[in-house]
Motif scaffolding. Structure first.
Motif, PDB file in Angstrom:
ATOM      1  N   ASP A 154      -1.522  -1.805  -3.707  1.00  0.00           N
ATOM      2  CA  ASP A 154      -2.184  -1.911  -5.010  1.00  0.00           C
ATOM      3  C   ASP A 154      -2.957  -3.211  -5.140  1.00  0.00           C
ATOM      4  O   ASP A 154      -4.037  -3.243  -5.736  1.00  0.00           O
ATOM      5  CB  ASP A 154      -1.202  -1.716  -6.170  1.00  0.00           C
ATOM      6  CG  ASP A 154      -0.089  -2.753  -6.226  1.00  0.00           C
ATOM      7  OD1 ASP A 154       0.254  -3.362  -5.198  1.00  0.00           O
ATOM      8  OD2 ASP A 154       0.457  -2.935  -7.330  1.00  0.00           O
TER       9      ASP A 154
ATOM     10  N   GLN B 178      -1.656   4.125  -2.061  1.00  0.00           N
ATOM     11  CA  GLN B 178      -0.248   4.467  -2.224  1.00  0.00           C
ATOM     12  C   GLN B 178       0.549   3.302  -1.659  1.00  0.00           C
ATOM     13  O   GLN B 178       0.394   2.930  -0.487  1.00  0.00           O
ATOM     14  CB  GLN B 178       0.082   5.753  -1.471  1.00  0.00           C
ATOM     15  CG  GLN B 178       1.525   6.186  -1.621  1.00  0.00           C
ATOM     16  CD  GLN B 178       1.808   7.482  -0.886  1.00  0.00           C
ATOM     17  OE1 GLN B 178       1.010   7.957  -0.093  1.00  0.00           O
ATOM     18  NE2 GLN B 178       2.957   8.041  -1.144  1.00  0.00           N
TER      19      GLN B 178
ATOM     20  N   TYR C 286      -6.106  -2.775  -3.069  1.00  0.00           N
ATOM     21  CA  TYR C 286      -6.983  -1.876  -3.825  1.00  0.00           C
ATOM     22  C   TYR C 286      -7.744  -2.666  -4.899  1.00  0.00           C
ATOM     23  O   TYR C 286      -8.954  -2.520  -5.055  1.00  0.00           O
ATOM     24  CB  TYR C 286      -6.122  -0.779  -4.448  1.00  0.00           C
ATOM     25  CG  TYR C 286      -6.818   0.107  -5.455  1.00  0.00           C
ATOM     26  CD1 TYR C 286      -7.509   1.233  -5.054  1.00  0.00           C
ATOM     27  CD2 TYR C 286      -6.745  -0.176  -6.812  1.00  0.00           C
ATOM     28  CE1 TYR C 286      -8.118   2.065  -5.977  1.00  0.00           C
ATOM     29  CE2 TYR C 286      -7.360   0.649  -7.744  1.00  0.00           C
ATOM     30  CZ  TYR C 286      -8.039   1.765  -7.321  1.00  0.00           C
ATOM     31  OH  TYR C 286      -8.645   2.577  -8.246  1.00  0.00           O
TER      32      TYR C 286
ATOM     33  N   THR D 122      -2.997   9.934  -7.904  1.00  0.00           N
ATOM     34  CA  THR D 122      -3.498  10.266  -6.591  1.00  0.00           C
ATOM     35  C   THR D 122      -4.545  11.350  -6.780  1.00  0.00           C
ATOM     36  O   THR D 122      -4.407  12.197  -7.640  1.00  0.00           O
ATOM     37  CB  THR D 122      -2.362  10.808  -5.695  1.00  0.00           C
ATOM     38  OG1 THR D 122      -1.321   9.850  -5.681  1.00  0.00           O
ATOM     39  CG2 THR D 122      -2.848  11.050  -4.290  1.00  0.00           C
ATOM     40  N   LYS D 123      -5.586  11.318  -5.978  1.00  0.00           N
ATOM     41  CA  LYS D 123      -6.627  12.335  -6.094  1.00  0.00           C
ATOM     42  C   LYS D 123      -6.051  13.694  -5.732  1.00  0.00           C
ATOM     43  O   LYS D 123      -5.408  13.847  -4.723  1.00  0.00           O
ATOM     44  CB  LYS D 123      -7.790  12.007  -5.167  1.00  0.00           C
ATOM     45  CG  LYS D 123      -8.889  13.034  -5.254  1.00  0.00           C
ATOM     46  CD  LYS D 123     -10.083  12.633  -4.467  1.00  0.00           C
ATOM     47  CE  LYS D 123     -11.058  13.785  -4.481  1.00  0.00           C
ATOM     48  NZ  LYS D 123     -12.383  13.446  -4.663  1.00  0.00           N
TER      49      LYS D 123
ATOM     50  N   GLU E  49     -14.748   7.906  -3.803  1.00  0.00           N
ATOM     51  CA  GLU E  49     -13.591   7.348  -4.493  1.00  0.00           C
ATOM     52  C   GLU E  49     -12.664   6.652  -3.512  1.00  0.00           C
ATOM     53  O   GLU E  49     -12.622   7.005  -2.329  1.00  0.00           O
ATOM     54  CB  GLU E  49     -12.785   8.440  -5.197  1.00  0.00           C
ATOM     55  CG  GLU E  49     -13.452   9.032  -6.412  1.00  0.00           C
ATOM     56  CD  GLU E  49     -12.524   9.990  -7.124  1.00  0.00           C
ATOM     57  OE1 GLU E  49     -11.821   9.532  -8.043  1.00  0.00           O
ATOM     58  OE2 GLU E  49     -12.505  11.167  -6.753  1.00  0.00           O
TER      59      GLU E  49
ATOM     60  N   CYS F 268      -9.921   5.787  -8.042  1.00  0.00           N
ATOM     61  CA  CYS F 268      -8.872   6.588  -8.664  1.00  0.00           C
ATOM     62  C   CYS F 268      -8.061   5.663  -9.556  1.00  0.00           C
ATOM     63  O   CYS F 268      -7.931   4.479  -9.283  1.00  0.00           O
ATOM     64  CB  CYS F 268      -7.953   7.191  -7.608  1.00  0.00           C
ATOM     65  SG  CYS F 268      -8.777   8.342  -6.496  1.00  0.00           S
TER      66      CYS F 268
ATOM     67  N   ASP G 210      -5.049   3.651 -11.114  1.00  0.00           N
ATOM     68  CA  ASP G 210      -3.980   2.967 -10.383  1.00  0.00           C
ATOM     69  C   ASP G 210      -2.702   3.775 -10.283  1.00  0.00           C
ATOM     70  O   ASP G 210      -1.927   3.585  -9.359  1.00  0.00           O
ATOM     71  CB  ASP G 210      -3.669   1.632 -11.036  1.00  0.00           C
ATOM     72  CG  ASP G 210      -4.808   0.641 -10.862  1.00  0.00           C
ATOM     73  OD1 ASP G 210      -4.710  -0.430 -11.436  1.00  0.00           O
ATOM     74  OD2 ASP G 210      -5.769   0.946 -10.142  1.00  0.00           O
TER      75      ASP G 210
ATOM     76  N   GLY H 263      -8.497   5.341  -3.366  1.00  0.00           N
ATOM     77  CA  GLY H 263      -7.175   5.360  -3.982  1.00  0.00           C
ATOM     78  C   GLY H 263      -6.196   4.616  -3.090  1.00  0.00           C
ATOM     79  O   GLY H 263      -6.554   4.128  -2.020  1.00  0.00           O
TER      80      GLY H 263
END
Length: 129
Positions: free
Chosen positions: A30, A74, A33, A126-127, A70, A121, A123, A72
């Motif tokens: 995160d 994890q 990201y 998930t897409k 996009e 995406c 925070d 994202g």
């Protein structure tokens, strides 16, 4: 000092550290990201409407151009890039330790179409297609 005293004090110190709120874990996806988002938003901020944003990937033994729609993540360590490569749908699953790409612009092929920019995406999601 005897060993038992040292062991008890060490254990108390470790438990105390574990109970402390040490703040943000900068090794998590995160955080990466958010840093990527900051850099990409800044890169895209003043681009003219005559160019699209592309990402050049160099981790496949060859150079690959990807149109990223996009990004994202994890936690603890995965980043996801959704877009197209050579007009085909693509998803890059990237470990944070392997992240290395080049942001670049390219003149739009269709001037009347809105310029392509990279999105993000939320925070906490998930897409899902």
């Amino acid at each position: 000092m005897d060993n038992e005293f040292i062991q008890v004090n060490t254990m108390n110190m470790v438990q105390g550290l574990a109970a402390m709120d040490i703040g943000r874990d900068y090794t998590m996806a995160d955080w990466m990201y958010e840093k990527l988002k900051e850099q990409i938003v800044e890169f895209q901020a003043n681009l003219p409407d005559t160019v699209d944003v592309w990402v050049q990937l160099a981790s496949f033994g060859q150079s690959v151009l990807m149109v990223v729609d996009e990004i994202g993540f994890q936690n603890p360590d995965m980043l996801y890039f959704y877009g197209t490569v050579n007009g085909n749908e693509a998803q890059l699953i990237q470990h944070t330790s392997q992240l290395n790409f080049l942001l670049m612009t390219q003149p739009k092929s269709e001037p009347q179409v809105k310029p392509r920019r990279i999105g993000f995406c939320a925070d906490d999601e998930t897409k899902e297609d």
